[in-house]
Design a protein around this motif. Sequence first.
Motif, mmCIF file in Angstrom:
data_model
loop_
_atom_site.group_PDB
_atom_site.id
_atom_site.type_symbol
_atom_site.label_atom_id
_atom_site.label_comp_id
_atom_site.label_asym_id
_atom_site.label_seq_id
_atom_site.Cartn_x
_atom_site.Cartn_y
_atom_site.Cartn_z
ATOM 1 N N GLY A 295 0.806 -1.212 0.000
ATOM 2 C CA GLY A 295 0.000 0.000 0.000
ATOM 3 C C GLY A 295 0.838 1.260 0.000
ATOM 4 O O GLY A 295 0.507 2.243 -0.674
ATOM 5 N N GLY A 296 1.940 1.256 0.739
ATOM 6 C CA GLY A 296 2.821 2.416 0.777
ATOM 7 C C GLY A 296 3.457 2.687 -0.571
ATOM 8 O O GLY A 296 3.583 3.844 -1.000
ATOM 9 N N LEU A 297 3.884 1.611 -1.265
ATOM 10 C CA LEU A 297 4.485 1.778 -2.590
ATOM 11 C C LEU A 297 3.478 2.317 -3.599
ATOM 12 O O LEU A 297 3.796 3.197 -4.401
ATOM 13 N N VAL A 298 2.263 1.796 -3.561
ATOM 14 C CA VAL A 298 1.224 2.264 -4.478
ATOM 15 C C VAL A 298 0.925 3.742 -4.239
ATOM 16 O O VAL A 298 0.845 4.540 -5.182
ATOM 17 N N ASN A 299 0.781 4.128 -2.970
ATOM 18 C CA ASN A 299 0.493 5.526 -2.649
ATOM 19 C C ASN A 299 1.616 6.448 -3.108
ATOM 20 O O ASN A 299 1.375 7.509 -3.684
ATOM 21 N N GLU A 300 2.864 6.056 -2.839
ATOM 22 C CA GLU A 300 3.994 6.908 -3.193
ATOM 23 C C GLU A 300 4.188 6.978 -4.701
ATOM 24 O O GLU A 300 4.476 8.044 -5.251
ATOM 25 N N ALA A 301 4.027 5.859 -5.397
ATOM 26 C CA ALA A 301 4.151 5.860 -6.853
ATOM 27 C C ALA A 301 3.079 6.744 -7.484
ATOM 28 O O ALA A 301 3.358 7.520 -8.409
ATOM 29 N N ASN A 302 1.875 6.645 -6.968
ATOM 30 C CA ASN A 302 0.787 7.480 -7.493
ATOM 31 C C ASN A 302 1.039 8.958 -7.202
ATOM 32 O O ASN A 302 0.772 9.823 -8.035
ATOM 33 N N ARG A 303 1.592 9.255 -6.019
ATOM 34 C CA ARG A 303 1.901 10.656 -5.659
ATOM 35 C C ARG A 303 2.955 11.234 -6.589
ATOM 36 O O ARG A 303 2.831 12.369 -7.071
ATOM 37 N N LEU A 304 4.009 10.463 -6.858
ATOM 38 C CA LEU A 304 5.072 10.935 -7.736
ATOM 39 C C LEU A 304 4.553 11.170 -9.151
ATOM 40 O O LEU A 304 4.887 12.168 -9.788
ATOM 41 N N TYR A 305 3.743 10.242 -9.636
ATOM 42 C CA TYR A 305 3.212 10.404 -10.989
ATOM 43 C C TYR A 305 2.302 11.623 -11.068
ATOM 44 O O TYR A 305 2.372 12.408 -12.018
ATOM 45 N N SER A 306 1.450 11.818 -10.044
ATOM 46 C CA SER A 306 0.522 12.943 -10.036
ATOM 47 C C SER A 306 1.262 14.277 -10.005
ATOM 48 O O SER A 306 0.785 15.267 -10.564
ATOM 49 N N SER A 307 2.439 14.292 -9.382
ATOM 50 C CA SER A 307 3.225 15.534 -9.294
ATOM 51 C C SER A 307 4.179 15.704 -10.471
ATOM 52 O O SER A 307 5.002 16.614 -10.467
ATOM 53 N N HIS B 84 7.576 11.352 -13.340
ATOM 54 C CA HIS B 84 7.184 10.093 -13.969
ATOM 55 C C HIS B 84 8.263 9.016 -13.899
ATOM 56 O O HIS B 84 7.958 7.835 -13.699
ATOM 57 N N SER B 85 9.524 9.388 -14.087
ATOM 58 C CA SER B 85 10.577 8.375 -14.056
ATOM 59 C C SER B 85 10.747 7.804 -12.656
ATOM 60 O O SER B 85 10.949 6.595 -12.479
ATOM 61 N N GLU B 86 10.663 8.681 -11.631
ATOM 62 C CA GLU B 86 10.745 8.201 -10.253
ATOM 63 C C GLU B 86 9.556 7.296 -9.918
ATOM 64 O O GLU B 86 9.703 6.274 -9.246
ATOM 65 N N ALA B 87 8.371 7.684 -10.427
ATOM 66 C CA ALA B 87 7.181 6.865 -10.197
ATOM 67 C C ALA B 87 7.342 5.492 -10.847
ATOM 68 O O ALA B 87 6.956 4.472 -10.269
ATOM 69 N N ALA B 88 7.930 5.457 -12.046
ATOM 70 C CA ALA B 88 8.106 4.189 -12.754
ATOM 71 C C ALA B 88 8.979 3.227 -11.956
ATOM 72 O O ALA B 88 8.750 2.012 -11.952
ATOM 73 N N THR B 89 9.979 3.766 -11.268
ATOM 74 C CA THR B 89 10.850 2.926 -10.451
ATOM 75 C C THR B 89 10.051 2.247 -9.335
ATOM 76 O O THR B 89 10.237 1.052 -9.052
ATOM 77 N N LEU B 90 9.142 2.991 -8.717
ATOM 78 C CA LEU B 90 8.327 2.408 -7.656
ATOM 79 C C LEU B 90 7.282 1.452 -8.217
ATOM 80 O O LEU B 90 6.953 0.445 -7.572
#
Length: 479
Positions: free
Chosen positions: A364-376, A379-385
């Motif tokens: 759940g933490g990874l999903v939340n953080e990946a979604n937060r990075l993508y929303s902001s 995108h590349s950082e989100a892809a890593t998560l």
Amino acid sequence: MKVRSWLIVLAASLLISGFGHNVAHGAPYEGYTYNYWGNSVKSPIAFLPSRVITGNDAGTGAWQSPLDLYAAHNGLLYVLDSGNGRIVVLNDQWETMRVIQHFEHEGKQDSFLNPEGLFVTESGQIYVADTENRRVVELNSDGTFVRAIGAPESDVISDTFEYFPRKVIVDKAGRIYVVGRGVYEGLIEFDSDGRFTGFMGTNRVQFDPVDLFWKSVSTKEQREKMIRFIPLEFNNADIDEGGFIYTTTADKNTASAVKKLNPSGIDVLRVNGEFAPVGDLSINRSSFIDIQVSGNGVYRALDSTRGRVFTYNEDGNLLYVIGQLGNQKGTFKNPVAIESYGDAIYVLDRDLGQITEFKPTTFGGLVNEANRLYSSGKHSEAATLWQEVLRLDANYEMAYVGIGKSMLREGKYKEAMTHLKLGNDREYYSRALAKYRREYMREYFGIYMTVAIGVLVSLITWRRIARSRNERGARDVAN
């Protein structure tokens, strides 16, 4: 860049390491989501119950039919103890800070009567939908009375209109929006001075074409006995940082159980997936009773049918589902309100008179953080998560889509197509395919043209040689 990406993964893991790799058998419910085809797919548990509190635990005595909950920006948790006609304020340690039950109004002691809704502004002003007293009460943060807003007054309102405010929200400009019992015209809007300004966001009328036909051929007496076509009433609302209002409708047969209203009252909710945010897609559909808006476009809807919390991102994609009805810790008997603060989710149970706190697992933490990075826009950082999410759940379509969109932005069109196909995102797959074709033709156009010209020249030369030979042969025959 690679070092930075791995640092993000490490930081995210450390943030949620306190919840570790919580195993599924320790959860009182199963994790799942829905795939592109509308089939439920098992998924790792995203949140687990961490603690529970009752009125007795808080030292205030049992809460009687609590109906609403509000997590303020300063971390205070406000509980609307409706049956006892009071507000209980808890700090982040769940210690009781104050209890608001009586207040002085026009020189007399006043109190609430079966209140159903609660809202707290950033400045600490408390608004209560004092339902059976037919008013909205505004209090200062210490519980002192400020004003009462009664029934709306206007020539457009019917004489038979009854005002029973159920829920209340307030925007940054001080405008007040009320969900009224039996009000089908939409949200009741008041300006900052408490003057009625109109209705907002009326639901469209839902009707059955067959019923419509029979009404057209029936007599007046028969029509009077038929069900009337009336709009659906809202049952709850919340507001985000941008002033957009999210509403819920309890009807299970509507495709617009959740709306996102702009200042003009127009629904601008994004639905990128195949299914609108309606909760469960089974025959026994969900019935939303509350909605809560978090940051980065994330919102959560509480289902009273099965006691589940559905979390969606700004595109309307389902991220995860938690909770259910039951008798274990982390399950509910009659959930009525949902809130969140930081990484915690709170659910209020009316019949049990308690609040359950949920905290994220590694997944759940990874999903939340990946979604937060993508929303902001990272995108590349989100892809890593998202890659880390796939290690925990190889069937998680949102992760494939997130990686595919990131690669699309980086110009890696062929790789983007692969991931977007796995994520069943047709729209972005088509975009990646179009860009890949354009890039492919740009890269190989020269080679294709050279080959084509070479073939054409060879063909012309061959035809000339063949013609010349035919002409010489004809002359030889003639001689």
